[in-house]
Every structure is written in C-alpha cells, then in structure tokens.
Design a protein around this motif. Structure first.
Motif, mmCIF file in Angstrom:
data_model
loop_
_atom_site.group_PDB
_atom_site.id
_atom_site.type_symbol
_atom_site.label_atom_id
_atom_site.label_comp_id
_atom_site.label_asym_id
_atom_site.label_seq_id
_atom_site.Cartn_x
_atom_site.Cartn_y
_atom_site.Cartn_z
ATOM 1 N N THR A 1 30.621 30.757 28.889
ATOM 2 C CA THR A 1 31.335 30.528 27.711
ATOM 3 C C THR A 1 31.798 30.574 26.691
ATOM 4 N N ARG A 2 30.797 30.286 26.325
ATOM 5 C CA ARG A 2 30.525 30.303 24.717
ATOM 6 C C ARG A 2 30.496 31.817 23.816
ATOM 7 N N ARG A 3 29.535 32.191 24.522
ATOM 8 C CA ARG A 3 29.046 33.671 24.179
ATOM 9 C C ARG A 3 30.945 35.049 24.334
ATOM 10 N N LEU A 4 31.571 34.026 25.562
ATOM 11 C CA LEU A 4 32.481 34.944 26.055
ATOM 12 C C LEU A 4 33.079 34.747 24.623
ATOM 13 N N ARG A 5 33.851 33.345 24.654
ATOM 14 C CA ARG A 5 34.628 33.954 23.267
ATOM 15 C C ARG A 5 34.122 34.172 22.070
ATOM 16 N N ASN A 6 32.670 34.174 21.697
ATOM 17 C CA ASN A 6 32.014 34.538 20.493
ATOM 18 C C ASN A 6 32.816 35.954 20.634
ATOM 19 N N ALA A 7 32.448 36.882 22.249
ATOM 20 C CA ALA A 7 33.128 38.368 22.014
ATOM 21 C C ALA A 7 34.423 38.613 22.080
ATOM 22 N N PRO B 1 40.916 39.534 27.055
ATOM 23 C CA PRO B 1 41.095 39.691 25.863
ATOM 24 C C PRO B 1 41.771 38.546 24.965
ATOM 25 N N ALA B 2 41.092 38.169 23.809
ATOM 26 C CA ALA B 2 41.860 36.643 23.666
ATOM 27 C C ALA B 2 42.908 37.595 22.298
ATOM 28 N N GLU C 1 43.583 27.946 17.977
ATOM 29 C CA GLU C 1 42.366 29.418 19.051
ATOM 30 C C GLU C 1 42.061 28.329 20.212
ATOM 31 N N VAL C 2 42.710 29.646 21.021
ATOM 32 C CA VAL C 2 43.087 29.201 22.731
ATOM 33 C C VAL C 2 41.892 29.150 23.146
ATOM 34 N N LEU C 3 41.557 28.283 23.417
ATOM 35 C CA LEU C 3 39.991 27.409 24.384
ATOM 36 C C LEU C 3 40.167 28.180 25.841
#
Lengths: 138, 209
Positions: free
Chosen positions: B18-24, B44-45, B82-84
């Motif tokens: 999930t962390r990797r996903l947020r970094n992307a 997409p964020a 930031e939205v988590l």
C-alpha cells in the motif's frame, strides 16, 4: 493570568517522551483557519497567552479565536544555589504538550488573508515550527 | 454532476504494498455494498483529491469496475494534507443515503454593522437524500441576520426530496456581541491548583493522631 488546571490528581509529573504524530486534536473543528504544530514540544502557559494576545490585538473583535491547547502538565525546578538531592523541585510553570499535527489555534469570521497575517504574528511567539492550515473537506 | 474516477483492481495488499502504491501517486480504496463482494481498488490521487475538495459525494467509477458509488469515508494523514484511503459504497440513484454536507455562509450580515460578531458554530449538517440528488454543499444567506439573532439547521434550504437528520433546533450561525477577554490580576498566578484527594488524606491523618 496564565492558564493552569483548577484541580489536579498529582502536583508533579514525570517528564515523558513526545512520540509520534497527533492522532487527536489534529482537525480544524471550530474555525475556518488554524495554526498547526509541525514539531512536538512543550508550550508554556505564558506562551499560549502571548499568542492569544498577539492574535486578539490583530483581529480586534472582528473574528473569533479558539485556543485548542491547554497546559495540563506541571514543570518543576529546584531553586538556584541549592545542594543536590532533597527530592524533586516544586512546580514552577505549566505547559501544554503538543505533537506534530496538533491544531494549536483556530480562527473564524475573518478572510483568509487576515487569518494568514494574524497567524504569522502569532507564529513568532511559538517555540515549535508551525504552519497555516484550513478546514478539511467533509 | 457526478465525477468519473478511473480505478484499477488492487491485488497486492498489506502495508508495504500500500505504501508503494501511495508513492506511485495512487490511493488505496475499497468498494462494498448491495450485498456484493468487497473489491480492493487503486485510484489516482489527483482524481480523488479533486473530487473530495469539490465536495462531490456520488461519483462514477470506470476501468476495472464500473459502478455508481458514494464516498463513504476518507482517511487523512495526521497533518490533514494527504488522503490515505477511501471507502466507496455502491449506490443507485434513487436510494436514500445519509450524507454530511458542508454549510457555507453567503452575504453580509447587518448585525456586523450593529457591532456584532458572526459566529459560524456548525460547519456540517447531516441530511437523508436520494443519492442522485445530493448537492455538493449547502449555503445559508446571512443577509437578514441581525444582532442577537441566529439561524438554525431547520431554516437551512435543503433539496425538496431530502430530510434533515441533524437536530432542527441546532444553531448554525449566530450574531452576538463580542466578548472582551479581560486579563485577571497577576497576583492570582502563583495560586496552585487543588490536588484531588489531598485534603481528605490530611484530615484522616490529623484524626488518627
């Protein structure tokens, strides 16, 4: 007069550690704009009061200021020229413990520009790094 | 108007993925409701944050899953920047849902010229409304708000098909006289707070001896 609790369970507290970010008191609740701590630290009651006065003098009754922190923790000190030992010192002042993310002050009833100027004046009084923030979308 | 989000299915779960996903630049989300299986999604964020900041409640999702969904819950980081994570609920247009809407003030209150201060006490109210007719926000006119007057939740204009869930007598905005905070005397600063239980103990000790 500086803030302090009316009643306490213990006069003195241990120092403790400020760990992690704020998980409570990190949302803008009452106002539209806020000053948020970006570092952890102890804020003296006198400092909270100095910040409040700095903000009140700028807004001059136009908006409403909310103080979101309260000095619950007593800090003790031993008098000068005192020999070692003889136990813990007496309470000297009171502090609020803030964690990164804590909302310290809120402001409503003013424009964003006014709030920014007001909090910039207030931020000079704070011993921790702070930032301007606004209400989170519902 | 409903926004459209491009979603993809999220197979790799857990903290590190999930962390990797947020970094992307993606935000993890979950879709549930209507008795169907839960689906883990990635969105997409930029699209999510845009929809949230506009106050949009009902959105259409396309891509891996096509449906009409309600933004049920949003998790933010401790700094509120930031939205988590986002919870999405499947809804149909005529289904009644409870939503919390932002109340905005518009106009200038005459009470300000009378020496008052406008206090916006409640910023959000809850209504029950068909999903297809949820407004982005509610606005309250303060053009007739005089000194020592208030506007309650029951007076806020809501869509005809909606019903108010929040208490109708809840004060949303009021115009009051400013309260001047006076500094108390310095002499009182040295007074220590009362210690709970201390007095009782002293009395007991005195009584025994």
């Amino acid at each position: 007069m500086a803030l302090m609790p009316k009643r306490v369970k213990h006069r003195k507290s241990q120092r403790g550690h400020i760990k992690g970010n704020a998980t409570r008191g990190n949302r803008v609740v009452f106002g539209d704009y806020a000053l948020q701590a970006m570092q952890g630290g102890w804020i003296k009651a006198q400092t909270i009061e100095a910040g409040r006065i700095a903000a009140q003098q700028y807004i001059r009754g136009e908006g409403k200021l909310y103080v979101r922190m309260f000095p619950h923790r007593s800090i003790t000190s031993t008098p000068l020229e005192t020999r070692m030992g003889k136990g813990k010192g007496e309470p000297e002042h009171w502090v609020a413990t803030v964690k990164p993310g804590t909302i310290m002050y809120e402001l409503s009833g003013v424009t964003e520009e006014q709030a920014r100027v007001c909090f910039a004046r207030l931020a000079h009084k704070m011993p921790v790094r702070v930032r301007f923030t606004r209400r989170r979308p519902a | 108007m409903a926004d459209v989000l491009n979603v993809s299915k999220r197979e790799a779960l857990g903290t590190s993925n999930t962390r990797r996903l947020r970094n992307a630049g993606q935000i993890p989300a979950v879709l549930y409701g209507h008795g169907q299986d839960n689906v883990n999604l990635a969105i997409p964020a930029i699209e999510v944050e845009s929809a949230i900041r506009q106050g949009t409640k009902v959105i259409d999702i396309t891509g891996a899953v096509k449906d009409s969904v309600l933004i049920n819950e949003v998790q933010w980081d401790p700094f509120g920047s930031e939205v988590l994570h986002v919870d999405l609920t499947r809804v149909s247009a005529d289904e009644a849902v409870d939503v919390t809407l932002v109340v905005e003030l518009r106009g200038d209150a005459p009470g300000l010229k009378q020496g008052g201060v406008v206090e916006h006490l409640v910023h959000e109210i809850e209504i029950q409304c068909p999903a297809g007719e949820i407004p982005d926000g509610l606005s309250v006119s303060v053009n007739e708000l005089n000194l020592n007057e208030s506007i309650t939740a029951g007076e806020v204009e809501i869509p005809a098909s909606a019903t108010l869930v929040s208490p109708a007598d809840q004060v949303i905005v009021q115009c009051t006289e400013p309260v001047e905070v006076t500094d108390e005397e310095e002499g009182a600063a040295s007074v220590e707070p009362e210690v709970i239980g201390r007095k009782a103990e002293d009395e007991e000790e005195g009584g025994e001896s």
